[in-house]
Design a protein around this motif. Structure first.
Motif, mmCIF file in Angstrom:
data_model
loop_
_atom_site.group_PDB
_atom_site.id
_atom_site.type_symbol
_atom_site.label_atom_id
_atom_site.label_comp_id
_atom_site.label_asym_id
_atom_site.label_seq_id
_atom_site.Cartn_x
_atom_site.Cartn_y
_atom_site.Cartn_z
ATOM 1 N N ARG A 17 0.840 -1.195 0.000
ATOM 2 C CA ARG A 17 0.000 0.000 0.000
ATOM 3 C C ARG A 17 0.879 1.251 0.000
ATOM 4 O O ARG A 17 1.785 1.374 0.814
ATOM 5 C CB ARG A 17 -0.882 -0.024 1.251
ATOM 6 N N LYS A 143 -0.857 1.995 -11.439
ATOM 7 C CA LYS A 143 -1.996 1.402 -10.729
ATOM 8 C C LYS A 143 -2.289 -0.008 -11.250
ATOM 9 O O LYS A 143 -2.606 -0.912 -10.470
ATOM 10 C CB LYS A 143 -3.231 2.298 -10.875
ATOM 11 N N HIS A 148 -3.103 -2.316 -5.144
ATOM 12 C CA HIS A 148 -3.479 -1.874 -3.805
ATOM 13 C C HIS A 148 -3.024 -0.451 -3.487
ATOM 14 O O HIS A 148 -3.217 0.025 -2.371
ATOM 15 C CB HIS A 148 -2.950 -2.855 -2.754
ATOM 16 N N TYR A 150 -3.248 3.401 -3.111
ATOM 17 C CA TYR A 150 -4.342 4.347 -2.915
ATOM 18 C C TYR A 150 -4.156 5.412 -3.990
ATOM 19 O O TYR A 150 -3.204 6.187 -3.955
ATOM 20 C CB TYR A 150 -4.300 4.960 -1.509
ATOM 21 N N TYR A 151 -5.040 5.449 -4.972
ATOM 22 C CA TYR A 151 -4.842 6.171 -6.222
ATOM 23 C C TYR A 151 -5.736 7.405 -6.320
ATOM 24 O O TYR A 151 -6.952 7.297 -6.299
ATOM 25 C CB TYR A 151 -5.121 5.202 -7.367
ATOM 26 N N ILE A 152 -5.085 8.564 -6.451
ATOM 27 C CA ILE A 152 -5.793 9.834 -6.662
ATOM 28 C C ILE A 152 -5.264 10.436 -7.951
ATOM 29 O O ILE A 152 -4.048 10.535 -8.145
ATOM 30 C CB ILE A 152 -5.563 10.828 -5.504
ATOM 31 N N ASN A 176 -9.738 2.683 -12.037
ATOM 32 C CA ASN A 176 -10.113 2.425 -10.647
ATOM 33 C C ASN A 176 -9.465 3.353 -9.613
ATOM 34 O O ASN A 176 -8.911 2.888 -8.627
ATOM 35 C CB ASN A 176 -9.788 0.961 -10.321
ATOM 36 N N PRO A 177 -9.543 4.670 -9.817
ATOM 37 C CA PRO A 177 -8.970 5.561 -8.798
ATOM 38 C C PRO A 177 -9.853 5.605 -7.556
ATOM 39 O O PRO A 177 -11.061 5.399 -7.621
ATOM 40 C CB PRO A 177 -8.949 6.920 -9.478
ATOM 41 N N ASN A 178 -9.229 5.879 -6.421
ATOM 42 C CA ASN A 178 -9.992 6.094 -5.200
ATOM 43 C C ASN A 178 -10.652 7.462 -5.228
ATOM 44 O O ASN A 178 -11.695 7.664 -4.610
ATOM 45 C CB ASN A 178 -9.081 5.982 -3.978
ATOM 46 N N LYS A 179 -10.023 8.396 -5.959
ATOM 47 C CA LYS A 179 -10.558 9.752 -6.020
ATOM 48 C C LYS A 179 -10.076 10.423 -7.305
ATOM 49 O O LYS A 179 -8.927 10.264 -7.701
ATOM 50 C CB LYS A 179 -10.087 10.548 -4.806
#
Length: 188
Positions: A17, A143, A148, A150-152, A176-179
């Protein structure tokens, strides 16, 4: 038994991560993005890897290139981070550069043996950064390899922003970004 190939990764590294940021390289968005990154995660005492060629600063000192986004980030955070990694492929500068050809070819002129994505992935495995900051054109590639993370991603009107690399063609669907943070465009 361990593989003889030193470039082969331990599968556990793929699931490590870390915070991955895909940024716009347009200067007008620098302060906004850096402020948002600092709000999202603490850079103090952390290891940060940038999409920066190890010899980029030398090329700037020699007057061959101008400071880019990543060199500005490194300069801004050098006293705050425990380590800043220039995680990109080294630039190849010909003895007598043809700047007209370089304008036409873009980044490809300085990376004739294009191996950038592989080098960045290998540096993530080797250096184990807490934060990785690359152009939003390369962030999806990282990514894909490190699911895993954490993708912005920072975008401009749903697009890549690195016009010099050709990444800005059309609307892009991020991996698949987190934000997703949308930056203002001068075109609006």
């Amino acid at each position: 038994m361990t593989p003889d190939n030193k470039d082969q990764y331990d599968d556990t590294e793929l699931f490590r991560r870390f915070a991955l940021f895909g940024v716009s390289t347009k200067g007008e968005h620098f302060d906004t993005q850096i402020s948002r990154i600092e709000e999202i995660c603490n850079v103090d005492g952390n290891v940060v890897m940038l999409e920066l060629a190890p010899n980029y600063e030398q090329c700037v000192h020699e007057g061959l290139l101008k400071p880019n986004t990543y060199l500005k980030i490194a300069d801004r955070w050098k006293e705050r981070c425990s380590k800043i990694i220039a995680g990109d492929q080294e630039l190849t500068i010909p003895e007598n550069p043809d700047w007209l050809v370089s304008l036409v070819m873009g980044e490809s002129y300085f990376y004739p043996d294009w191996n950038r994505e592989e080098i960045m992935r290998a540096n993530i495995v080797k250096e184990k950064p807490d934060i990785v900051i690359v152009g939003n054109g390369n962030s999806d590639l990282i990514k894909d390899h490190f699911p895993h993370a954490y993708y912005i991603v920072f975008e401009i009107n749903g697009r890549y922003s690195a016009s010099s690399t050709g990444h800005n063609r059309g609307i892009h669907r991020w991996h698949n970004p987190n934000k997703i943070i949308t930056l203002p465009s001068r075109e609006e």
